[in-house]
Structure formats: structure tokens, C-alpha cells
Write a protein that holds these residues in place. Sequence first.
Motif, PDB file in Angstrom:
ATOM      1  N   GLU A  69       4.079   4.187 -10.688  1.00 34.91           N
ATOM      2  CA  GLU A  69       2.787   4.883 -10.599  1.00 34.91           C
ATOM      3  C   GLU A  69       2.074   4.550  -9.285  1.00 34.91           C
ATOM      4  O   GLU A  69       1.494   5.424  -8.626  1.00 34.91           O
ATOM      5  CB  GLU A  69       1.913   4.480 -11.782  1.00 34.91           C
ATOM      6  CG  GLU A  69       0.533   5.098 -11.790  1.00 34.91           C
ATOM      7  CD  GLU A  69      -0.310   4.557 -12.928  1.00 34.91           C
ATOM      8  OE1 GLU A  69      -1.474   4.182 -12.671  1.00 34.91           O
ATOM      9  OE2 GLU A  69       0.192   4.503 -14.069  1.00 34.91           O
ATOM     10  N   LEU A  70       2.126   3.263  -8.885  1.00 33.16           N
ATOM     11  CA  LEU A  70       1.492   2.860  -7.632  1.00 33.16           C
ATOM     12  C   LEU A  70       2.192   3.490  -6.433  1.00 33.16           C
ATOM     13  O   LEU A  70       1.544   3.899  -5.462  1.00 33.16           O
ATOM     14  CB  LEU A  70       1.498   1.325  -7.521  1.00 33.16           C
ATOM     15  CG  LEU A  70       0.691   0.725  -6.368  1.00 33.16           C
ATOM     16  CD1 LEU A  70      -0.782   1.107  -6.470  1.00 33.16           C
ATOM     17  CD2 LEU A  70       0.848  -0.792  -6.340  1.00 33.16           C
ATOM     18  N   LYS A  71       3.522   3.583  -6.499  1.00 29.12           N
ATOM     19  CA  LYS A  71       4.271   4.251  -5.436  1.00 29.12           C
ATOM     20  C   LYS A  71       3.859   5.721  -5.317  1.00 29.12           C
ATOM     21  O   LYS A  71       3.758   6.265  -4.215  1.00 29.12           O
ATOM     22  CB  LYS A  71       5.773   4.147  -5.691  1.00 29.12           C
ATOM     23  CG  LYS A  71       6.352   2.762  -5.484  1.00 29.12           C
ATOM     24  CD  LYS A  71       7.861   2.768  -5.691  1.00 29.12           C
ATOM     25  CE  LYS A  71       8.477   1.401  -5.385  1.00 29.12           C
ATOM     26  NZ  LYS A  71       9.954   1.405  -5.522  1.00 29.12           N
ATOM     27  N   GLU A  72       3.630   6.340  -6.435  1.00 28.93           N
ATOM     28  CA  GLU A  72       3.208   7.734  -6.436  1.00 28.93           C
ATOM     29  C   GLU A  72       1.851   7.885  -5.748  1.00 28.93           C
ATOM     30  O   GLU A  72       1.605   8.871  -5.035  1.00 28.93           O
ATOM     31  CB  GLU A  72       3.134   8.238  -7.879  1.00 28.93           C
ATOM     32  CG  GLU A  72       2.820   9.714  -8.011  1.00 28.93           C
ATOM     33  CD  GLU A  72       3.966  10.618  -7.569  1.00 28.93           C
ATOM     34  OE1 GLU A  72       3.671  11.783  -7.208  1.00 28.93           O
ATOM     35  OE2 GLU A  72       5.127  10.166  -7.576  1.00 28.93           O
ATOM     36  N   SER A  73       0.998   6.910  -5.922  1.00 29.13           N
ATOM     37  CA  SER A  73      -0.350   6.976  -5.350  1.00 29.13           C
ATOM     38  C   SER A  73      -0.367   6.668  -3.856  1.00 29.13           C
ATOM     39  O   SER A  73      -1.079   7.329  -3.088  1.00 29.13           O
ATOM     40  CB  SER A  73      -1.280   5.988  -6.067  1.00 29.13           C
ATOM     41  OG  SER A  73      -1.410   6.311  -7.430  1.00 29.13           O
ATOM     42  N   THR A 125      -7.695   1.813  -4.688  1.00 26.28           N
ATOM     43  CA  THR A 125      -6.660   2.344  -5.579  1.00 26.28           C
ATOM     44  C   THR A 125      -5.847   1.213  -6.204  1.00 26.28           C
ATOM     45  O   THR A 125      -5.548   1.221  -7.406  1.00 26.28           O
ATOM     46  CB  THR A 125      -5.730   3.292  -4.812  1.00 26.28           C
ATOM     47  OG1 THR A 125      -6.482   4.423  -4.370  1.00 26.28           O
ATOM     48  CG2 THR A 125      -4.567   3.766  -5.664  1.00 26.28           C
ATOM     49  N   ILE A 126      -5.492   0.231  -5.390  1.00 27.12           N
ATOM     50  CA  ILE A 126      -4.703  -0.896  -5.882  1.00 27.12           C
ATOM     51  C   ILE A 126      -5.486  -1.708  -6.902  1.00 27.12           C
ATOM     52  O   ILE A 126      -4.953  -2.114  -7.950  1.00 27.12           O
ATOM     53  CB  ILE A 126      -4.257  -1.784  -4.696  1.00 27.12           C
ATOM     54  CG1 ILE A 126      -3.332  -1.012  -3.751  1.00 27.12           C
ATOM     55  CG2 ILE A 126      -3.572  -3.051  -5.201  1.00 27.12           C
ATOM     56  CD1 ILE A 126      -3.172  -1.659  -2.390  1.00 27.12           C
ATOM     57  N   VAL A 127      -6.751  -1.965  -6.619  1.00 20.89           N
ATOM     58  CA  VAL A 127      -7.587  -2.740  -7.539  1.00 20.89           C
ATOM     59  C   VAL A 127      -7.764  -1.996  -8.860  1.00 20.89           C
ATOM     60  O   VAL A 127      -7.677  -2.590  -9.952  1.00 20.89           O
ATOM     61  CB  VAL A 127      -8.950  -3.058  -6.882  1.00 20.89           C
ATOM     62  CG1 VAL A 127      -9.925  -3.637  -7.912  1.00 20.89           C
ATOM     63  CG2 VAL A 127      -8.766  -4.030  -5.715  1.00 20.89           C
ATOM     64  N   GLN A 128      -8.001  -0.702  -8.792  1.00 21.34           N
ATOM     65  CA  GLN A 128      -8.131   0.097 -10.017  1.00 21.34           C
ATOM     66  C   GLN A 128      -6.824   0.100 -10.812  1.00 21.34           C
ATOM     67  O   GLN A 128      -6.828  -0.013 -12.049  1.00 21.34           O
ATOM     68  CB  GLN A 128      -8.555   1.514  -9.659  1.00 21.34           C
ATOM     69  CG  GLN A 128      -9.979   1.599  -9.121  1.00 21.34           C
ATOM     70  CD  GLN A 128     -10.284   2.913  -8.426  1.00 21.34           C
ATOM     71  OE1 GLN A 128      -9.371   3.706  -8.137  1.00 21.34           O
ATOM     72  NE2 GLN A 128     -11.542   3.156  -8.111  1.00 21.34           N
ATOM     73  N   TRP A 129      -5.712   0.202 -10.116  1.00 24.14           N
ATOM     74  CA  TRP A 129      -4.386   0.160 -10.759  1.00 24.14           C
ATOM     75  C   TRP A 129      -4.167  -1.185 -11.448  1.00 24.14           C
ATOM     76  O   TRP A 129      -3.686  -1.244 -12.598  1.00 24.14           O
ATOM     77  CB  TRP A 129      -3.327   0.415  -9.694  1.00 24.14           C
ATOM     78  CG  TRP A 129      -1.913   0.150 -10.097  1.00 24.14           C
ATOM     79  CD1 TRP A 129      -1.067   0.978 -10.742  1.00 24.14           C
ATOM     80  CD2 TRP A 129      -1.170  -1.073  -9.857  1.00 24.14           C
ATOM     81  NE1 TRP A 129       0.156   0.387 -10.920  1.00 24.14           N
ATOM     82  CE2 TRP A 129       0.120  -0.874 -10.386  1.00 24.14           C
ATOM     83  CE3 TRP A 129      -1.473  -2.284  -9.234  1.00 24.14           C
ATOM     84  CZ2 TRP A 129       1.098  -1.866 -10.314  1.00 24.14           C
ATOM     85  CZ3 TRP A 129      -0.503  -3.269  -9.174  1.00 24.14           C
ATOM     86  CH2 TRP A 129       0.771  -3.051  -9.712  1.00 24.14           C
ATOM     87  N   ALA A 130      -4.525  -2.273 -10.770  1.00 24.97           N
ATOM     88  CA  ALA A 130      -4.338  -3.608 -11.349  1.00 24.97           C
ATOM     89  C   ALA A 130      -5.183  -3.777 -12.609  1.00 24.97           C
ATOM     90  O   ALA A 130      -4.737  -4.384 -13.598  1.00 24.97           O
ATOM     91  CB  ALA A 130      -4.686  -4.679 -10.317  1.00 24.97           C
ATOM     92  N   ASN A 131      -6.404  -3.260 -12.600  1.00 26.30           N
ATOM     93  CA  ASN A 131      -7.254  -3.334 -13.790  1.00 26.30           C
ATOM     94  C   ASN A 131      -6.682  -2.506 -14.928  1.00 26.30           C
ATOM     95  O   ASN A 131      -6.724  -2.919 -16.100  1.00 26.30           O
ATOM     96  CB  ASN A 131      -8.665  -2.841 -13.449  1.00 26.30           C
ATOM     97  CG  ASN A 131      -9.549  -3.923 -12.866  1.00 26.30           C
ATOM     98  OD1 ASN A 131     -10.095  -4.745 -13.594  1.00 26.30           O
ATOM     99  ND2 ASN A 131      -9.675  -3.933 -11.544  1.00 26.30           N
TER     100      ASN A 131
END
Length: 610
Positions: A69-73, A125-131
Motif C-alpha cells: 500500500e505504501l509503495k502504491e502511494s 503520508t508515511i506517518v498516516q500510513w504508520a498510524n
Amino acid sequence: MTMSKSSIPQTPTLRDTHSGIPSRLLPKATNAKSLIYAGKTVSDTVPLRRGLPIPQGISKPTFLSAVAELKESLGAEQVILNDKEVQNGWYMEHPNTHDMMPLLSAEEFIASAVVYPGSVADVQTIVQWANKHLIPISPISLGRNLGYGGSAPRVRGAVTIDLGKRMNRILDINPDDYTCLVEPGVTFYALHEEIQRRGLGDKMWIDVPDLGGGSVLGNTLDRGVGYTPYGDHWAVHSGLEVVLPGPEARVLRTGMGALPGENTWQSFPYGFGPFSDGIFSQSNFGVVTKMGMTLMPNPGGYESFMYVFPNEDSLAQIMDIVRPLRIQNILENVAQLRHCLQTLAVRGQPRTKYWDGEGQMPESVVHEHLKNTPVGDFTWAYYGTSYGPEFVRKHKLEIIDREFKRVPGARRIDPSTLPADEYFWSRDRIASGTPDLVELAWVNWMPNGSHIAFSPIAPIRGTDATKLWDLAKKSHKEAGIDLMPAFCVGLREMHLIVEIVFDNTDEGMRRRAEKCLRDMIDDAAKLGYGEYRTHLALMDQVAGTYNWNDNALMKFNNDLKDALDPNGILAPGRCGIWPKRYRNRDWELKGGETRSEGNGVAPRIGETKI
């Protein structure tokens, strides 16, 4: 394993990469690298025997789905799994996945993946993904904090955010206000070279630490020091931009930066209301994406000097002479009083060149070898610099000379007698704001050289210096480790930096090095001296020494952590600050452990553990 100088690949320059070296330093880099590789007995490439290091609290399929998902973003090329092997390299080509100088196994403090944001929006984006997925993240600027944990995350399997690779712009250099604004990937090398390129080198200086490859932002946030009158980097910063770790990943600017249309962000650090910058220094309360710094006006000249003192027991007298001169700014810069063994070791040769016995090298052997150096024999060496026009320097240097020569046997070294490769000239360059590449040469003292540091703060008093020197001698003698201390003298305090050099492939030596450091931390705390900085593995212990009034400070830090990072995703455990999800689960390291992990993490409220 040994490599010839001709077979070692050339170190990348700043023209090649943000983390490279100025072209002028290539010969020095080639020599330094060859000395390091001459002492390596193992390959740089280390296979991961335990496979992909997934953080506790998430299954492998769920973790890999989240990474996809992170790669997609962000783009697949900006998210790299760390599942096969790691590369150790050296200072200029260091890893960003782990600590290349580990106290525990290299697979303990290690990342599961590395992500490369290119903007503040990417960091959000990374911080939101981690949460969303409850995955720990660990930001680095460059990861060259060697001796204190390097690039490693405290929690095994955290995702490293390498801010420096793509966020490395010098956003502003203001020649009128003598300020700059930088992103995390700007090194001291890069900032210095850009000032020269713009033709501002005769107008302003930067302050640099012992080595110039570190991040200006990262070093400052960790409260590192340099060696001009602007040597307290945190004291001369002005303004931060921070992504907060909560689910919304809000962005704030501190000080005057909170004012829309501001024009004094780098000129006045405080703004209005509470001064919040401090909570983002040595903490896990936010991801800093921009920082302002003040720059030093060219003082109109400088002159470095060196005094040596023959007797070990002159330490107290030297410090009592230094204190009033430093407070009055007769001694102007963050200078160093170094022990003779470190001055011998910084020549870059292995210990076996001088002595191949077991245990500590005898003092008589050290002094015998020093007699054959250009400086001659001594026990303590003071490296300092005077600034300003010649007539101003002359007045101050006469005072310094008169005071230092009160110490029996004191000698001022004539720089004209020293060859170009003598260590004095590296200190001279650093004290004039010119980044160098010499300091870590003493790591070659041991094969597969690694180091950790004992770094307490004390008043500039002879009694305090003697107490710290005595406890360091005791612990080093018990451990059978050579003692290499340097006192870095600030305006009203001194940092004692004791470098413990060890062979990272020797399990017994690693254990002795760790015990030596832990013993000194406890012994110093009993005398009222606390560390200002420490290795990842020692952070719980050091934080525990700051326990006045039933650990009031840590309780306050925990309150801040829970308020700003309710899901506990940002750098858990950094500086001993653990989020709620990790507390009371044995994550703290007290000494002697072989594993870095605790007993799981709590699930999100209302969820069951996956």
C-alpha cells in the motif's frame, strides 16, 4: 580480509550524491578508507539469517500488504524491503538499515524496510500510513550518528524514513542576516561548499563537528557540538518545521515560522508563547523536515595553538586555569583537552603497530612511541584557536600563554615545526569552520573497529575532571580496554567524551565494552554527572538516571508522547521514551541482554491483536 588501496572503489563526491565528499578531500578519503579496510577481517556483506525483521504486533502477510500500500502511494522505487542482506561500508558509505558498529547482534537494531520521502507531503503520508497499520517508523537524516547507534531503529523491524536522500536542499543562505534554512539531507560538507560556491566564504563560516559528513539538521537535533565560538549547535538554531506523529500528521512551524508571511524565522527563535523547539530535540515527538541555523561572521583572522602537559596529575590545575579564561571568552572556542593515547591512535595505525600484548597498553609504551612523533612526549594536549585581527589575537594569546605555563612542564607547540599531516592541522581546519575527514582514524586501533562513547556533562572544575578521570580509569582497567578521553570545553560546562574502541566481531570484547560503559554511567550518576547523549542500547539506563522526584521528568515525557503520538508509532524507545503500547512489557535494556525486544505490544483500543 584485506584490500589494496587500488582495489577500493572511490568514495562518491558531492557531485555524485548528497551524502558525498568534497572533491578536495578525495585523497584523504581514499587513504582513510584503505586504513579501515586494511583492518577488516570479515566481509562488508552480512546475510540476514533471521530473514525479514517484522516488528512485533503485526503478522508477516499483514505487514507485506501494508508495504504494498505504501509503495502504491509513494512509488515502488521509494520503498525498499530489508529482507536479504545488509552492507556495512564505512563512514562515507554507511548503511541506512542498521548500526554498523553494533553492541548486540547486527540483526537486533535493524529496519524491516527503508522509505524515501521527497517532500513534506510524503512524510505526512508515511506517518498516516504508520498510524493506520500500527507500524513503528524511525526517521533519520543521514544516519551517520556513529558510536550512538548510527541508522538503527530502537525497535527491531521498524520502517526507517531516510529523509536525507531526496530532501536535501539548502533552501536559503542569507548573507545579510548570516542565517540559513536546510532540509535533513544537507551535510556540513554540502553547506560549506555551497557557501564557497556563492563567493561568501570570506564573509561567513559554518561551525562543523569533528567530521563533516553528518546532517546539519540531524546533528543539531541530537545536540552535537562543533569547535568555533558557534560550537553549541542547538543554541544557534532558529526555527523548525515538524510533522507531528498523530493520525492527522499535522505540520507545524515553531517560533516566528508560525506567523503567516513571516520574515524573521531564522533571525529570532522564540516567537510568542511557549518555546516548543526543545521537545523535538533528542526525542520522538515529531519528524523535523526543515531547520534554520545562524552562521558565524568571518572574525577577520584566526590562529590555532596547541599546548602539551607532561604530567597526568596536572589535569585539575589545567581545568581550573581553563575555566575563568573560557567564561571570559579569552579561550573562545569549544576546544579540546585530549589524552595522549587518543592523539597516538588518531594517526590511524592499528594498536599492534605499537604493542601486541593483552589488556591495556602500558603507559610506558605509549610515552615511548610519542617521543618519536613531531609533538614529542606528553600526557594532555590542549587544542584551541584565537579569533580576530592580529593585534586582538596577540593580546589574548599572551594571556593564555602566561596562564598555561603555570602548569609544570607546559610547552606551546610551534605549528611551523609540524608536518602537513599532523593532527593539529585537522583541528585547525575544523576550528575555522572547514569540514575535514580525519577524526575517526582512531577507530583503526582495533580490527573491525567500532566505538561507543561515554559522554557525561560536568562543570569546568579540576575536582570534577579528576573524579570523572578516576572513574573512567577504574572501569577501563577492570575491562582491560585502552582509555581515550577528550574534554570538550563549553562556556560553563565540559563534555567528557571517552571513546571505547572495540572489535565488533569479538563477542567478549563487545560485552566488556558495554559493561565498561554501563559501569561508568552508573558511577557518574552517583556523583551527579549525567550523559548528554548515548547509544541506542544505553538510552533506557541513561534516561533512568534522570530520576529526581520520583521520575517526574520521564512522566512528563510520557505525557507528551501519549498526547502527540497516541498510537506510539514514532521511534518507540528513543531516549528511553516508550509509548503506552510498549510500556511495562520489558522493552527497556538494562545491560547484558542479547535481544533488544520486549514482550509484544498492546493492540489498538477496540481491536484484537493480529
